[in-house]
Design an enzyme around this catalytic site. Structure first.
Site, PDB file in Angstrom:
ATOM      1  N   TYR A 146      12.786  23.918   0.407  1.00 38.58           N
ATOM      2  CA  TYR A 146      11.535  23.868  -0.857  1.00 38.58           C
ATOM      3  C   TYR A 146      10.128  23.209   0.816  1.00 38.58           C
ATOM      4  O   TYR A 146       9.828  23.896   0.271  1.00 38.58           O
ATOM      5  CB  TYR A 146      11.659  22.204  -0.663  1.00 38.58           C
ATOM      6  CG  TYR A 146      10.239  21.941  -2.094  1.00 38.58           C
ATOM      7  CD1 TYR A 146       9.225  20.702  -0.763  1.00 38.58           C
ATOM      8  CD2 TYR A 146       9.801  22.278  -3.051  1.00 38.58           C
ATOM      9  CE1 TYR A 146       8.338  20.339  -1.566  1.00 38.58           C
ATOM     10  CE2 TYR A 146       8.835  21.808  -3.290  1.00 38.58           C
ATOM     11  CZ  TYR A 146       8.347  20.299  -3.017  1.00 38.58           C
ATOM     12  OH  TYR A 146       6.386  20.617  -3.102  1.00 38.58           O
ATOM     13  N   PHE A 196       2.111  12.900  -4.871  1.00 42.93           N
ATOM     14  CA  PHE A 196       2.141  12.743  -6.478  1.00 42.93           C
ATOM     15  C   PHE A 196       2.664  12.685  -7.631  1.00 42.93           C
ATOM     16  O   PHE A 196       3.458  13.208  -7.828  1.00 42.93           O
ATOM     17  CB  PHE A 196       0.650  13.536  -6.756  1.00 42.93           C
ATOM     18  CG  PHE A 196      -0.265  13.394  -5.422  1.00 42.93           C
ATOM     19  CD1 PHE A 196      -0.536  14.289  -4.695  1.00 42.93           C
ATOM     20  CD2 PHE A 196      -1.929  13.927  -6.085  1.00 42.93           C
ATOM     21  CE1 PHE A 196      -1.465  14.375  -3.366  1.00 42.93           C
ATOM     22  CE2 PHE A 196      -3.010  13.600  -5.440  1.00 42.93           C
ATOM     23  CZ  PHE A 196      -3.123  14.016  -3.728  1.00 42.93           C
TER      24      PHE A 196
HETATM   25  C1  LIG Z   1       7.582  16.733  -3.740  1.00 41.47           C
HETATM   26  C2  LIG Z   1       6.212  17.072  -2.863  1.00 41.47           C
HETATM   27  O1  LIG Z   1       5.989  18.041  -2.484  1.00 41.47           O
HETATM   28  C3  LIG Z   1       5.762  15.703  -1.917  1.00 41.47           C
HETATM   29  C4  LIG Z   1       7.595  16.037  -1.077  1.00 41.47           C
HETATM   30  O2  LIG Z   1       7.826  16.353  -0.477  1.00 41.47           O
HETATM   31  S1  LIG Z   1       8.522  14.352  -1.746  1.00 41.47           S
HETATM   32  C5  LIG Z   1       9.695  14.161  -0.535  1.00 41.47           C
HETATM   33  C6  LIG Z   1      10.513  14.166  -1.349  1.00 41.47           C
HETATM   34  N1  LIG Z   1      11.758  13.764  -0.383  1.00 41.47           N
HETATM   35  C7  LIG Z   1      13.164  14.905  -0.644  1.00 41.47           C
HETATM   36  O3  LIG Z   1      12.900  15.435  -1.909  1.00 41.47           O
HETATM   37  C8  LIG Z   1      14.295  14.224  -0.171  1.00 41.47           C
HETATM   38  C9  LIG Z   1      14.872  14.739  -0.377  1.00 41.47           C
HETATM   39  N2  LIG Z   1      16.788  14.846  -0.191  1.00 41.47           N
HETATM   40  C10 LIG Z   1      17.558  14.391  -0.734  1.00 41.47           C
HETATM   41  O4  LIG Z   1      17.022  14.107  -1.856  1.00 41.47           O
HETATM   42  C11 LIG Z   1      18.817  13.707  -0.401  1.00 41.47           C
HETATM   43  O5  LIG Z   1      18.647  13.465   0.968  1.00 41.47           O
HETATM   44  C12 LIG Z   1      20.019  14.250  -1.128  1.00 41.47           C
HETATM   45  C13 LIG Z   1      19.591  13.656  -2.575  1.00 41.47           C
HETATM   46  C14 LIG Z   1      19.535  15.643  -0.541  1.00 41.47           C
HETATM   47  C15 LIG Z   1      21.152  14.034  -0.202  1.00 41.47           C
HETATM   48  O6  LIG Z   1      21.126  12.387  -0.463  1.00 41.47           O
HETATM   49  P1  LIG Z   1      23.022  11.675  -0.499  1.00 41.47           P
HETATM   50  O7  LIG Z   1      23.924  12.790  -0.652  1.00 41.47           O
HETATM   51  O8  LIG Z   1      22.605  10.981  -0.817  1.00 41.47           O
HETATM   52  O9  LIG Z   1      22.280  12.077   1.479  1.00 41.47           O
HETATM   53  P2  LIG Z   1      23.061  10.613   2.388  1.00 41.47           P
HETATM   54  O10 LIG Z   1      22.327  11.540   3.927  1.00 41.47           O
HETATM   55  O11 LIG Z   1      24.255  10.654   1.793  1.00 41.47           O
HETATM   56  O12 LIG Z   1      22.418   9.056   1.650  1.00 41.47           O
HETATM   57  C16 LIG Z   1      22.633   8.577   1.994  1.00 41.47           C
HETATM   58  C17 LIG Z   1      21.466   6.762   1.877  1.00 41.47           C
HETATM   59  O13 LIG Z   1      20.616   7.324   2.285  1.00 41.47           O
HETATM   60  C18 LIG Z   1      20.252   8.013   1.095  1.00 41.47           C
HETATM   61  N3  LIG Z   1      18.962   8.699   0.910  1.00 41.47           N
HETATM   62  C19 LIG Z   1      19.125   9.727   0.229  1.00 41.47           C
HETATM   63  N4  LIG Z   1      18.202  10.298   0.545  1.00 41.47           N
HETATM   64  C20 LIG Z   1      17.037   9.887   0.545  1.00 41.47           C
HETATM   65  C21 LIG Z   1      15.903  10.049   0.751  1.00 41.47           C
HETATM   66  N5  LIG Z   1      14.948  10.522   0.804  1.00 41.47           N
HETATM   67  N6  LIG Z   1      14.993   8.546   1.325  1.00 41.47           N
HETATM   68  C22 LIG Z   1      15.606   7.662   0.225  1.00 41.47           C
HETATM   69  N7  LIG Z   1      16.660   7.831   0.633  1.00 41.47           N
HETATM   70  C23 LIG Z   1      17.716   8.574   1.039  1.00 41.47           C
HETATM   71  C24 LIG Z   1      21.582   7.283  -0.225  1.00 41.47           C
HETATM   72  O14 LIG Z   1      20.497   7.235  -1.160  1.00 41.47           O
HETATM   73  C25 LIG Z   1      22.099   7.161   0.383  1.00 41.47           C
HETATM   74  O15 LIG Z   1      22.055   5.887  -0.201  1.00 41.47           O
HETATM   75  P3  LIG Z   1      22.819   5.324   0.155  1.00 41.47           P
HETATM   76  O16 LIG Z   1      24.316   5.436   1.266  1.00 41.47           O
HETATM   77  O17 LIG Z   1      23.130   3.592  -0.472  1.00 41.47           O
HETATM   78  O18 LIG Z   1      23.839   5.441  -1.051  1.00 41.47           O
HETATM   79  N1  LIG Z   2       3.699  16.026  -7.351  1.00 37.92           N
HETATM   80  C1  LIG Z   2       3.660  16.205  -6.101  1.00 37.92           C
HETATM   81  O1  LIG Z   2       4.176  15.034  -4.999  1.00 37.92           O
HETATM   82  C2  LIG Z   2       4.013  17.691  -5.398  1.00 37.92           C
HETATM   83  C3  LIG Z   2       3.435  17.211  -3.712  1.00 37.92           C
HETATM   84  C4  LIG Z   2       3.245  18.146  -3.249  1.00 37.92           C
HETATM   85  C5  LIG Z   2       3.522  19.331  -3.560  1.00 37.92           C
HETATM   86  N2  LIG Z   2       3.518  19.709  -5.110  1.00 37.92           N
HETATM   87  C6  LIG Z   2       3.673  21.196  -5.576  1.00 37.92           C
HETATM   88  O2  LIG Z   2       2.410  21.510  -6.712  1.00 37.92           O
HETATM   89  C7  LIG Z   2       2.765  21.869  -7.930  1.00 37.92           C
HETATM   90  C8  LIG Z   2       2.829  21.078  -9.120  1.00 37.92           C
HETATM   91  O3  LIG Z   2       3.347  20.274  -9.076  1.00 37.92           O
HETATM   92  P1  LIG Z   2       3.539  19.776 -10.079  1.00 37.92           P
HETATM   93  O4  LIG Z   2       3.834  18.101  -9.514  1.00 37.92           O
HETATM   94  O5  LIG Z   2       2.263  19.207 -11.401  1.00 37.92           O
HETATM   95  O6  LIG Z   2       4.451  19.711 -10.835  1.00 37.92           O
HETATM   96  P2  LIG Z   2       5.269  20.130 -12.852  1.00 37.92           P
HETATM   97  O7  LIG Z   2       6.270  19.759 -12.533  1.00 37.92           O
HETATM   98  O8  LIG Z   2       3.984  18.943 -13.116  1.00 37.92           O
HETATM   99  O9  LIG Z   2       4.090  21.264 -12.783  1.00 37.92           O
HETATM  100  C9  LIG Z   2       4.527  22.499 -12.457  1.00 37.92           C
HETATM  101  C10 LIG Z   2       4.605  23.650 -13.803  1.00 37.92           C
HETATM  102  O10 LIG Z   2       4.867  24.632 -12.897  1.00 37.92           O
HETATM  103  C11 LIG Z   2       5.558  25.330 -13.743  1.00 37.92           C
HETATM  104  N3  LIG Z   2       6.176  26.687 -13.109  1.00 37.92           N
HETATM  105  C12 LIG Z   2       7.433  26.161 -12.800  1.00 37.92           C
HETATM  106  N4  LIG Z   2       7.843  27.236 -12.698  1.00 37.92           N
HETATM  107  C13 LIG Z   2       7.587  28.357 -12.949  1.00 37.92           C
HETATM  108  C14 LIG Z   2       7.637  29.609 -12.787  1.00 37.92           C
HETATM  109  N5  LIG Z   2       8.737  31.167 -12.524  1.00 37.92           N
HETATM  110  N6  LIG Z   2       6.320  30.495 -13.504  1.00 37.92           N
HETATM  111  C15 LIG Z   2       5.672  30.039 -14.388  1.00 37.92           C
HETATM  112  N7  LIG Z   2       4.835  28.574 -14.582  1.00 37.92           N
HETATM  113  C16 LIG Z   2       5.889  27.223 -13.518  1.00 37.92           C
HETATM  114  C17 LIG Z   2       6.268  24.369 -14.839  1.00 37.92           C
HETATM  115  O11 LIG Z   2       7.043  24.998 -16.218  1.00 37.92           O
HETATM  116  C18 LIG Z   2       5.495  22.761 -14.668  1.00 37.92           C
HETATM  117  O12 LIG Z   2       4.946  22.972 -15.767  1.00 37.92           O
HETATM  118  C19 LIG Z   2       4.505  22.222  -7.163  1.00 37.92           C
HETATM  119  O13 LIG Z   2       3.876  24.299  -6.550  1.00 37.92           O
HETATM  120  C20 LIG Z   2       4.441  21.633  -6.415  1.00 37.92           C
HETATM  121  O14 LIG Z   2       5.458  22.045  -5.261  1.00 37.92           O
HETATM  122  C21 LIG Z   2       3.975  18.237  -5.911  1.00 37.92           C
END
Ligand SMILES: C[C@H](O)CC(=O)SCCNC(=O)CCNC(=O)[C@H](O)C(C)(C)COP(=O)(O)OP(=O)(O)OC[C@H]1O[C@@H](n2cnc3c(N)ncnc32)[C@H](O)[C@@H]1OP(=O)(O)O
Ligand SMILES: NC(=O)c1ccc[n+]([C@@H]2O[C@H](COP(=O)([O-])OP(=O)(O)OC[C@H]3O[C@@H](n4cnc5c(N)ncnc54)[C@H](O)[C@@H]3O)[C@@H](O)[C@H]2O)c1
Length: 255
Positions: free
Chosen positions: A161, A194
């Site tokens: 990602y 968000f």
């Molecule tokens: C979406 C927008 O763009 C904005 C963002 O980017 S939002 C940020 C989102 N963050 C993520 O997506 C994080 C993605 N990563 C994960 O979810 C995890 O690392 C994973 C599912 C890939 C692997 O998880 P897991 O296999 O449980 O990792 P592991 O190292 O074994 O976890 C150890 C412990 O930490 C916890 N943990 C894992 N990932 C965590 C995280 N991101 N936050 C908090 N706790 C977490 C687990 O629940 C586990 O707890 P436990 O020992 O009590 O069960």
């Molecule tokens: N929500 C957050 O916290 C967050 C934070 C940072 C960045 N973003 C980014 O913002 C953007 C929108 O995310 P969101 O939170 O609104 O998610 P969302 O899942 O609510 O909306 C994403 C939309 O994209 C559409 N989509 C997925 N794959 C597609 C494809 N191949 N072609 C056309 N449409 C497609 C889905 O059908 C969905 O309607 C994403 O790029 C996400 O990575 C989200």
């Protein structure tokens, strides 16, 4: 440019941040094309926005699908003044999982949709916008992409990602530099956390710890706050070639 009577192609426009942009722009007198995979949510939002909106089933990674969607947009609204690239997916997968190395397919899928899909729309829509009659200022259009704070502070499990969003950050300036000759601005918003369906799909531990990490305001961002920034970018000609974090000062922790 002013948004009134302008047409914007919003990928991912059926949900979350893209849908919030569609609602705000339509309310502001613009026309919006909801280019999204999701027929159900896309059609429902198009009904809600009535004559200001057109839903076109679109897969951003598919060249023909995007070309057909852009043609449908022009057939329906006559032209295109901007793009908001919101289509994207989240992903959470460790590089070395419990069963060994993570799959190349899952990494590739995230890159394809988030990065290559964004590029696909920029290249096809950009060519169309470059043929517009310019505004008095010489501007022909605006392209807004969506990265993420994960491009800078990616957590454990966000290799794919963060790479996909880092690529969007990386291509913002070179494309803005190239498109300047056409009077097309290129900007990227890097949202923090968000409140959208995408975030709802993240593992619970990640979601809980994230909400607690936002310094101020200590809450998830609202999609309308993203939309407000997108609208301002469209209206402010001096914003070009830049990435704007919209994140409440969060710097995500390793997990
Ligand atoms: C979406 C927008 O763009 C904005 C963002 O980017 S939002 C940020 C989102 N963050 C993520 O997506 C994080 C993605 N990563 C994960 O979810 C995890 O690392 C994973 C599912 C890939 C692997 O998880 P897991 O296999 O449980 O990792 P592991 O190292 O074994 O976890 C150890 C412990 O930490 C916890 N943990 C894992 N990932 C965590 C995280 N991101 N936050 C908090 N706790 C977490 C687990 O629940 C586990 O707890 P436990 O020992 O009590 O069960
Ligand atoms: N929500 C957050 O916290 C967050 C934070 C940072 C960045 N973003 C980014 O913002 C953007 C929108 O995310 P969101 O939170 O609104 O998610 P969302 O899942 O609510 O909306 C994403 C939309 O994209 C559409 N989509 C997925 N794959 C597609 C494809 N191949 N072609 C056309 N449409 C497609 C889905 O059908 C969905 O309607 C994403 O790029 C996400 O990575 C989200």
């Amino acid at each position: 440019m002013q948004v009134e009577n302008k047409t914007f192609f919003i990928t991912g426009g059926a949900s979350g941040l893209g849908a919030a942009c569609a609602r705000l722009l339509a309310k502001s007198g613009a026309r919006v094309v909801l280019a999204d995979l999701n027929q159900e949510t896309g059609s429902a939002l198009a009904r809600e926005l009535a004559e200001a909106a057109l839903f076109v089933p679109t897969n951003v990674v598919d060249e023909q699908s995007v070309q057909q969607a852009l043609q449908a947009a022009r057939d329906h609204f006559g032209t295109l003044h901007g793009v908001i690239n919101c289509a994207g997916i989240g992903s959470a997968e460790k590089v070395i999982g419990k069963n060994g190395p993570s799959s190349l397919e899952s990494f590739t899928r995230v890159i394809n949709i988030n990065l290559i899909g964004t590029f696909n729309v920029i290249r096809l829509a950009g060519e169309i916008i470059s043929q517009n009659t310019p505004e008095e200022s010489g501007e022909r259009g605006v392209i807004i992409n969506t990265a993420s704070v994960a491009a800078f502070d990616g957590q454990i499990g966000q290799a794919a990602y963060s790479a996909s969003k880092g690529g969007i950050v990386g291509m913002t300036l070179p494309i803005a530099r190239e498109f300047a000759r056409y009077g097309i601005r290129v900007m990227t918003i890097a949202p923090g956390i968000f409140d959208t369906p995408l975030l709802a799909g993240l593992p619970e531990p990640a979601r809980i710890s994230l909400g607690q990490q936002v310094p101020f305001p200590p809450r998830l961002g609202r999609p309308d706050e993203y939309a407000a920034l997108a609208k301002h970018i469209i209206e402010n000609e001096m914003l070009n070639g830049e990435v704007i974090r919209l994140d409440g000062a969060i710097r995500m922790q390793p997990r």
